[in-house]
Design a protein around this motif. Structure first.
Motif, PDB file in Angstrom:
ATOM      1  N   PRO A  34       0.815  -1.224   0.000  1.00 15.21           N
ATOM      2  CA  PRO A  34       0.000   0.000   0.000  1.00 15.21           C
ATOM      3  C   PRO A  34       0.845   1.269   0.000  1.00 15.21           C
ATOM      4  CG  PRO A  34      -0.826  -1.566   1.613  1.00 15.21           C
ATOM      5  CD  PRO A  34       0.481  -2.109   1.112  1.00 15.21           C
ATOM      6  N   ALA A  35       1.927   1.267   0.790  1.00 16.94           N
ATOM      7  CA  ALA A  35       2.775   2.455   0.858  1.00 16.94           C
ATOM      8  C   ALA A  35       3.408   2.758  -0.494  1.00 16.94           C
ATOM      9  CB  ALA A  35       3.847   2.268   1.925  1.00 16.94           C
ATOM     10  N   MET A  36       3.806   1.715  -1.233  1.00 14.74           N
ATOM     11  CA  MET A  36       4.392   1.915  -2.559  1.00 14.74           C
ATOM     12  C   MET A  36       3.418   2.589  -3.515  1.00 14.74           C
ATOM     13  SD  MET A  36       6.278  -1.684  -3.347  1.00 14.74           S
ATOM     14  CE  MET A  36       7.560  -2.355  -2.294  1.00 14.74           C
ATOM     15  N   LEU A  37       2.116   2.329  -3.315  1.00 15.36           N
ATOM     16  CA  LEU A  37       1.099   2.852  -4.216  1.00 15.36           C
ATOM     17  C   LEU A  37       0.443   4.106  -3.653  1.00 15.36           C
ATOM     18  CD1 LEU A  37      -0.441  -0.512  -5.453  1.00 15.36           C
ATOM     19  CD2 LEU A  37       0.874   1.132  -6.779  1.00 15.36           C
ATOM     20  N   ASP A  38       1.214   4.883  -2.882  1.00 13.59           N
ATOM     21  CA  ASP A  38       0.756   6.179  -2.379  1.00 13.59           C
ATOM     22  C   ASP A  38      -0.564   6.060  -1.623  1.00 13.59           C
ATOM     23  OD1 ASP A  38       2.938   7.556  -3.541  1.00 13.59           O
ATOM     24  OD2 ASP A  38       1.933   7.519  -5.472  1.00 13.59           O
ATOM     25  N   THR A  39      -0.588   5.140  -0.668  1.00 13.08           N
ATOM     26  CA  THR A  39      -1.777   4.910   0.140  1.00 13.08           C
ATOM     27  C   THR A  39      -1.457   5.156   1.606  1.00 13.08           C
ATOM     28  OG1 THR A  39      -2.467   3.197  -1.419  1.00 13.08           O
ATOM     29  CG2 THR A  39      -3.594   3.244   0.697  1.00 13.08           C
ATOM     30  N   ALA A  40      -2.320   5.887   2.290  1.00 10.16           N
ATOM     31  CA  ALA A  40      -2.177   6.087   3.730  1.00 10.16           C
ATOM     32  C   ALA A  40      -2.504   4.770   4.426  1.00 10.16           C
ATOM     33  CB  ALA A  40      -3.122   7.186   4.211  1.00 10.16           C
ATOM     34  N   VAL A  41      -1.589   4.282   5.272  1.00 10.72           N
ATOM     35  CA  VAL A  41      -1.709   2.945   5.857  1.00 10.72           C
ATOM     36  C   VAL A  41      -2.222   3.027   7.292  1.00 10.72           C
ATOM     37  CG1 VAL A  41      -0.423   0.884   6.568  1.00 10.72           C
ATOM     38  CG2 VAL A  41       0.143   2.031   4.404  1.00 10.72           C
ATOM     39  N   LEU A  42      -3.267   2.232   7.572  1.00 12.75           N
ATOM     40  CA  LEU A  42      -3.785   2.050   8.922  1.00 12.75           C
ATOM     41  C   LEU A  42      -3.641   0.584   9.287  1.00 12.75           C
ATOM     42  CD1 LEU A  42      -7.097   4.112   8.577  1.00 12.75           C
ATOM     43  CD2 LEU A  42      -4.942   4.883   9.586  1.00 12.75           C
ATOM     44  N   SER A  43      -3.487   0.303  10.559  1.00  9.80           N
ATOM     45  CA  SER A  43      -3.318  -1.084  10.994  1.00  9.80           C
ATOM     46  C   SER A  43      -3.665  -1.212  12.462  1.00  9.80           C
ATOM     47  CB  SER A  43      -1.871  -1.533  10.772  1.00  9.80           C
ATOM     48  OG  SER A  43      -1.623  -2.803  11.337  1.00  9.80           O
ATOM     49  N   GLY A  44      -4.015  -2.436  12.857  1.00 11.11           N
ATOM     50  CA  GLY A  44      -4.102  -2.741  14.276  1.00 11.11           C
ATOM     51  C   GLY A  44      -2.705  -2.805  14.868  1.00 11.11           C
ATOM     52  N   ARG A  45      -2.639  -3.135  16.138  1.00 12.28           N
ATOM     53  CA  ARG A  45      -1.356  -3.095  16.839  1.00 12.28           C
ATOM     54  C   ARG A  45      -0.586  -4.411  16.810  1.00 12.28           C
ATOM     55  NH1 ARG A  45      -2.598   0.626  22.236  1.00 12.28           N
ATOM     56  NH2 ARG A  45      -3.195   2.509  21.091  1.00 12.28           N
ATOM     57  N   ASN A  46      -1.210  -5.483  16.340  1.00 15.86           N
ATOM     58  CA  ASN A  46      -0.552  -6.794  16.357  1.00 15.86           C
ATOM     59  C   ASN A  46       0.224  -7.007  15.055  1.00 15.86           C
ATOM     60  OD1 ASN A  46      -1.830  -7.402  18.865  1.00 15.86           O
ATOM     61  ND2 ASN A  46      -3.685  -7.940  17.748  1.00 15.86           N
ATOM     62  N   VAL A  47       1.372  -6.359  14.950  1.00 18.73           N
ATOM     63  CA  VAL A  47       2.129  -6.378  13.690  1.00 18.73           C
ATOM     64  C   VAL A  47       3.542  -6.924  13.901  1.00 18.73           C
ATOM     65  CG1 VAL A  47       0.801  -4.532  12.615  1.00 18.73           C
ATOM     66  CG2 VAL A  47       2.781  -3.955  14.044  1.00 18.73           C
ATOM     67  N   GLN A  48       3.671  -7.909  14.786  1.00 16.00           N
ATOM     68  CA  GLN A  48       4.988  -8.406  15.169  1.00 16.00           C
ATOM     69  C   GLN A  48       5.792  -8.927  13.982  1.00 16.00           C
ATOM     70  OE1 GLN A  48       2.019  -9.296  16.328  1.00 16.00           O
ATOM     71  NE2 GLN A  48       1.997  -9.609  18.535  1.00 16.00           N
TER      72      GLN A  48
END
Length: 438
Positions: A342-356
């Motif tokens: 998503p970041a590569m395609l100029d997208t603002a990224v949202l996520s939960g906190r479980n990203v280990q």
């Protein structure tokens, strides 16, 4: 546990694998019946080759699934460019499709053999690789041991260890050491991953960064993008991608919370496992939402609430339809999914906190301002609402994500430098055999 006892257990694992090998057929057949194996190529899972071995040195590269396969494609291309043959193994039907689409006949693709001694032996007897390269967290005890017995150098690239896997190995340090001592080199994704591998006995360890940053953004069919954009028009959109069980429900509820504030809101939901789409469509329809599945012939109408992305290999399409993407397996699941696409395609990224599993990538995006973490459904709704309402803040996040990804590039060159002592002799060997007519 003593070192001797650890080696006894690993030897027992080898014998147990040989014992259950004759009984594994029904399991593979069951997987094939569910579309998880290619029925026409099931024999490859037993180490039986479907292609002849070409003359000259061979590098065996293994990537488990789609993400790992995409990550190693540039590495495969560089090695092929040296004039060395590559056997690429993957573990899923979809990753095999990716290998075919991106590499075609340039590479020899096989399904990875089951980690059982007869299958691994048969595979190694036929292909006789001069070097084995495994991607990310592919630690298969039997394969590692058999390669070690044959003195085949083994290198783990783009290496990572989740917190859970690391703690599990730490409880069995002698087993970990007995396996990791077979690795000639570990090229880790991050400093944290490198420290974990060193703590488990791997030597030497270098850090390259993430190979997934050095790949091209996910492609999309231009005609399909234009068609869907024409159907969507100027409607506000946001996406929830790579979602796992429970996160689709959250995304649908966020849509209901926001649709009165943002007239015409369209929510794009792309489950990680599209076979769940039928169940999800029924669930969302039961919530009073109008759902259009990507695989249907139905167009997106002005009153469509949800576009359900129930296809494989079209992430580039879905991400080009929005400027806001929640990346799943992070609210109701654990470990997270790759935020770099998503970041590569100029997208603002949202996520939960479980990203280990993607800690380093998320930390860099957070530090650069390209991503935000949310705690729950209400916080996700607030973040989506804020970004839909504030164009300047949204565009700042989009630009920050793209800038962060660009700064992270370079893992491929660092990985190749680490591999040079192993690959250079094979390049020389291949050229000599070609010159001698071998």
């Amino acid at each position: 546990m003593s070192e001797r006892w650890a080696r006894t257990l690993l030897n027992g694992y080898r014998l147990a694998g040989a014992a259950v090998y004759p009984l594994i057929g029904p399991y593979v057949a069951w997987r094939a019946s569910r579309g998880k194996e290619d029925p026409a190529r099931r024999r490859e899972r037993y180490g039986r080759p479907s292609k002849p071995r070409p003359p000259g040195p061979i590098v065996w590269i293994h990537a488990a699934s789609v993400g790992e396969t995409n990550a190693v494609v540039p590495l495969v291309r560089r090695i092929l460019g040296y004039g060395v043959n590559v056997v690429l193994t993957t573990g899923t039907v979809t990753s095999a499709r990716v290998a075919d689409e991106q590499l075609g006949e340039r590479v020899i693709h096989q399904y990875v053999p089951l980690d059982l001694k007869p299958a691994v032996d048969r595979f190694l007897d036929h292909w006789a690789p001069d070097l084995a390269i495994m991607a990310e967290s592919e630690i298969w005890p039997m394969t590692i041991l058999e390669l070690g017995e044959r003195r085949v150098p083994q290198v783990l690239v783009n290496g990572r260890l989740s917190d859970r896997s690391f703690q599990s190995w730490k409880k069995r340090p002698h087993i970990a050491e007995a396996l990791f001592e077979n690795l000639a080199h570990v090229v880790a994704q991050s400093d944290v991953d490198g420290e974990k591998f060193q703590a488990l006995g791997a030597r030497p360890v270098t850090v390259s960064g993430n190979l997934k940053v050095d790949v091209a953004p996910p492609a999309a069919d231009d005609a399909a993008v234009d068609l869907l954009r024409s159907q969507i028009g100027n409607r506000p959109t946001w996406a929830a991608v790579s979602t796992h069980d429970g996160e689709e429900q959250v995304a649908a509820e966020v849509h209901r919370m926001l649709r009165n504030r943002h007239s015409g809101l369209l929510t794009i939901i792309v489950p990680r496992h599209p076979e769940r789409a039928g169940e999800l469509a029924s669930q969302m329809s039961g919530m009073g939402l109008k759902v259009v599945r990507r695989t249907s012939s139905e167009s997106i109408a002005p009153d469509t609430d949800i576009l359900l992305g129930d296809t494989i290999g079209e992430m580039g399409l879905y991400l080009r339809l929005t400027e806001i993407a929640f990346v799943g397996r992070s609210l109701t699941g654990e470990g997270g999914q790759n935020p770099l696409e998503p970041a590569m395609l100029d997208t603002a990224v949202l996520s939960g906190r479980n990203v280990q599993n993607f800690r380093d990538a998320y930390q860099r995006l957070l530090d650069g301002g390209g991503a935000r973490l949310v705690r729950d459904k209400e916080m996700l709704a607030g973040a989506v609402n804020y970004l839909l309402t504030n164009e300047s803040a949204r565009r700042e996040m989009m630009a920050a994500g793209a800038t962060t990804v660009e700064a992270m590039r370079g893992a491929l060159d660092k990985t190749l430098r680490a591999l040079d002592p192993f690959i250079h002799p094979l390049v020389v060997k291949a050229r000599l055999e070609t010159a001698n007519g071998g």
